[in-house]
Design an enzyme around this catalytic site. Sequence first.
Site, PDB file in Angstrom:
ATOM      1  N   HIS A 168       0.818  -1.227   0.000  1.00  0.00           N
ATOM      2  CA  HIS A 168       0.000   0.000   0.000  1.00  0.00           C
ATOM      3  C   HIS A 168       0.850   1.275   0.000  1.00  0.00           C
ATOM      4  CE1 HIS A 168      -3.668  -2.200   0.388  1.00  0.00           C
ATOM      5  NE2 HIS A 168      -3.391  -2.661   1.583  1.00  0.00           N
TER       6      HIS A 168
ATOM      7  N   ASP B 163      -3.006 -10.601  -2.307  1.00  0.00           N
ATOM      8  CA  ASP B 163      -3.579 -10.058  -1.076  1.00  0.00           C
ATOM      9  C   ASP B 163      -5.063  -9.748  -1.297  1.00  0.00           C
ATOM     10  OD1 ASP B 163      -2.281  -8.587   1.595  1.00  0.00           O
ATOM     11  OD2 ASP B 163      -4.137  -7.639   0.928  1.00  0.00           O
TER      12      ASP B 163
ATOM     13  N   HIS C  71      -6.537  -7.154  -0.378  1.00  0.00           N
ATOM     14  CA  HIS C  71      -6.641  -5.719  -0.655  1.00  0.00           C
ATOM     15  C   HIS C  71      -5.832  -5.372  -1.909  1.00  0.00           C
ATOM     16  CE1 HIS C  71      -7.053  -6.168   3.788  1.00  0.00           C
ATOM     17  NE2 HIS C  71      -8.080  -5.358   3.572  1.00  0.00           N
TER      18      HIS C  71
ATOM     19  N   ASP D 126      -4.585 -12.762   3.510  1.00  0.00           N
ATOM     20  CA  ASP D 126      -5.816 -12.328   4.160  1.00  0.00           C
ATOM     21  C   ASP D 126      -7.059 -12.577   3.315  1.00  0.00           C
ATOM     22  OD1 ASP D 126      -4.757 -10.453   2.444  1.00  0.00           O
ATOM     23  OD2 ASP D 126      -4.880  -8.775   3.839  1.00  0.00           O
TER      24      ASP D 126
END
Length: 311
Positions: A130, A167, A169, A248
């Site tokens: 990120h 991931d 995200h 995740d």
Amino acid sequence: MPTAIYTHRECRLHDMGAGHPECPQRLDAIADQLIASGLDAALDHREAPLATLEQLGRAHSLGYVLQMKDVLERLRDAGERRAIDPDTVACPDTWQAALRSAGAAVAATEAVVRGELDSAFCAVRPPGHHATRDAAMGFCFFNNVAVAARHALDVLGLQRVAIVDFDVHHGNGTEDIIAGDERVLMASFFQHPLYPGSGACPKGTNMVNVPIPPYTRGAEIREVIEAMWLPRLEAFKPQMVFFSAGFDAHREDELGQLGLVEADYAWITQRIKDIADRHAGGRIVSCLEGGYALSALGRSVVAHLRVLADV
């Protein structure tokens, strides 16, 4: 040639506070599962060095690198903790941990390109995908995978590298850094809508972004990978592959609502490893991103590493 695991005790010292999901115990969970599975003995264990400012500056602006250095060194010297954004907290040990995390990715890349290793996994934190060119966010300070990919291209002389991000995200920071760099192909899936809310409209033609609705399970995600990732990766013929390995999307992880299990991570790893074997001499570096259900994280990393290490 062996598969290595890079880590460092200083990565465990970065602590964003009680109850924060991105906690030091994540690395303990991985280490415990590697021992319990018997896989630990098959890996080459290496300590992560410190990244240099020059290495960080290949993915981030020099102004941002110097700003982070100033902020994090001040916190270290004062023994204080400070919120960088609502999700991301720095503590006195964050500067060293962040340098170790990026340094692991660079060192692993050098060892793999030199032919010392077939592949490597960086069990490090803070994570990185990120972190944009100019900002920390989403638990991330420096973009470990992007730093390593640019090192492979700009220092080690490779011409094409792929980044595969699984991931839950979207890796908005990686996209921000490498969008439009046609030497890099980034393939990712991510739950959408979900933090950080980006990715549905790619920023460059070198992005294969696959938004996935909540509650999608592994079989559907495998179909999407077969249809959308693999043809682009085959045509691109990467000379090295990097994983942004976030776990995740596991069905036990409460930060997302996807339904992957260990067998899905093994399948994804194998399909990408097949491409690396055909086009990149098997060269793979994988960097830990998310994964917050500790038992599921440890089991999933074991599944990922069993494929990388061929054991």
